[in-house]
Motif scaffolding. Structure first.
Motif, PDB file in Angstrom:
ATOM      1  N   LEU A  67      -0.739   2.610   1.774  1.00  0.00           N
ATOM      2  CA  LEU A  67      -0.586   3.720   0.834  1.00  0.00           C
ATOM      3  C   LEU A  67       0.426   3.417  -0.262  1.00  0.00           C
ATOM      4  N   ASP A  68       1.520   2.733   0.106  1.00  0.00           N
ATOM      5  CA  ASP A  68       2.529   2.428  -0.917  1.00  0.00           C
ATOM      6  C   ASP A  68       1.965   1.521  -2.008  1.00  0.00           C
ATOM      7  N   GLY A  69       1.137   0.547  -1.594  1.00  0.00           N
ATOM      8  CA  GLY A  69       0.523  -0.337  -2.574  1.00  0.00           C
ATOM      9  C   GLY A  69      -0.458   0.402  -3.474  1.00  0.00           C
ATOM     10  N   ALA A  70      -1.256   1.295  -2.865  1.00  0.00           N
ATOM     11  CA  ALA A  70      -2.208   2.078  -3.657  1.00  0.00           C
ATOM     12  C   ALA A  70      -1.478   2.963  -4.662  1.00  0.00           C
ATOM     13  N   LEU A  71      -0.377   3.547  -4.220  1.00  0.00           N
ATOM     14  CA  LEU A  71       0.413   4.402  -5.099  1.00  0.00           C
ATOM     15  C   LEU A  71       1.066   3.587  -6.216  1.00  0.00           C
ATOM     16  N   ALA A  72       1.532   2.391  -5.876  1.00  0.00           N
ATOM     17  CA  ALA A  72       2.156   1.523  -6.880  1.00  0.00           C
ATOM     18  C   ALA A  72       1.152   1.127  -7.957  1.00  0.00           C
ATOM     19  N   ARG A  73      -0.060   0.774  -7.549  1.00  0.00           N
ATOM     20  CA  ARG A  73      -1.082   0.393  -8.528  1.00  0.00           C
ATOM     21  C   ARG A  73      -1.486   1.583  -9.400  1.00  0.00           C
ATOM     22  N   LEU A  74      -1.589   2.746  -8.768  1.00  0.00           N
ATOM     23  CA  LEU A  74      -1.992   3.941  -9.508  1.00  0.00           C
ATOM     24  C   LEU A  74      -0.947   4.345 -10.543  1.00  0.00           C
ATOM     25  N   SER A  75       0.311   4.226 -10.173  1.00  0.00           N
ATOM     26  CA  SER A  75       1.393   4.672 -11.048  1.00  0.00           C
ATOM     27  C   SER A  75       1.954   3.559 -11.933  1.00  0.00           C
ATOM     28  N   GLY A  76       1.383   2.346 -11.811  1.00  0.00           N
ATOM     29  CA  GLY A  76       1.855   1.231 -12.609  1.00  0.00           C
ATOM     30  C   GLY A  76       3.226   0.740 -12.200  1.00  0.00           C
ATOM     31  N   ARG A  77       3.561   0.876 -10.908  1.00  0.00           N
ATOM     32  CA  ARG A  77       4.882   0.487 -10.428  1.00  0.00           C
ATOM     33  C   ARG A  77       4.835  -0.727  -9.496  1.00  0.00           C
ATOM     34  N   GLN A  78       3.804  -1.546  -9.624  1.00  0.00           N
ATOM     35  CA  GLN A  78       3.733  -2.745  -8.799  1.00  0.00           C
ATOM     36  C   GLN A  78       4.886  -3.677  -9.145  1.00  0.00           C
ATOM     37  N   SER A  79       5.484  -4.268  -8.112  1.00  0.00           N
ATOM     38  CA  SER A  79       6.608  -5.172  -8.347  1.00  0.00           C
ATOM     39  C   SER A  79       6.758  -6.124  -7.181  1.00  0.00           C
TER      40      SER A  79
END
Length: 207
Positions: A67-79
């Motif tokens: 879920l954290d990865g999906a949320l990061a991709r959705l919000s543009g916060r991948q790092s």
């Protein structure tokens, strides 16, 4: 081995939940930490032999893992930082579950738990060491493009680990045998990853 088949099945449900969390201004790092704490509750629960409650904590942790990865991709916060803390806490969680079974019944489970932790060291280090080298050489990851790092496949991956942890909780009296079988599979995974990873990287060095 099974992750390439199970991950696509979870994509849509995770995306729907991620959209809801994003609307509530929940951050990926908050999800990572929250699911980790839920999963770590399994350690005392297992130690005191509350296997059903421990199973719930384990399942919730694993459901929240993507879920954290999906949320990061959705919000543009991948790092890289997010990917690092995610995989690091995953391995701490896996070790905690095994420790919980050792504490529950040291006489019966301690040896099997020790062997399984030994096997986890092999799968974890071979996995992460290759990810570092793969990033340096820009090795592509066609089966898992959504991952923050190169996802080196093997006989025992995330799906197989979840199945093993669930079986441990459902049949705690058989933990030594189940842990031994899974440890053997992990050792085989380590061997194939070291062999395959070495020759893959050799191709890049030779060029």
């Amino acid at each position: 081995m099974l992750d390439r088949f199970t991950m696509p099945l979870t994509h849509r449900p995770l995306l729907l939940i991620a959209r809801y969390l994003s609307s509530r201004r929940v951050t990926p790092d908050q999800v990572t930490l929250g699911t980790f704490l839920v999963g770590m509750a399994s350690l005392p629960l297992l130690a005191f032999e509350y296997y059903a409650f421990a199973l719930i904590a384990i399942v919730l942790n694993r459901l929240g893992d993507g879920l954290d990865g999906a949320l990061a991709r959705l919000s543009g916060r991948q790092s890289d930082a997010g990917g690092f803390i995610d995989i690091g806490l995953d391995f701490v969680f896996y070790a905690a579950v095994v420790l919980g079974f050792a504490l529950a019944d040291p006489e019966q489970n301690a040896l099997a738990a020790t062997v399984l932790l030994f096997a986890f060291i092999g799968t974890g280090t071979s996995f992460l060491a290759f990810a570092i080298a793969a990033k340096a050489h820009n090795v592509e990851r066609p089966n898992f493009p959504q991952k923050a790092f190169y996802y080196l496949e093997g006989l025992t991956e995330g799906t197989e680990t979840i199945i093993a942890l669930v079986l441990f909780c459902l049949f705690p009296q058989h933990f030594p045998w189940l842990a031994g079988l899974f440890a053997a599979a992990c050792i085989m995974t380590t061997a194939t990853r070291l062999w395959g990873g070495y020759w893959t990287l050799r191709q890049y060095n030779d060029h």
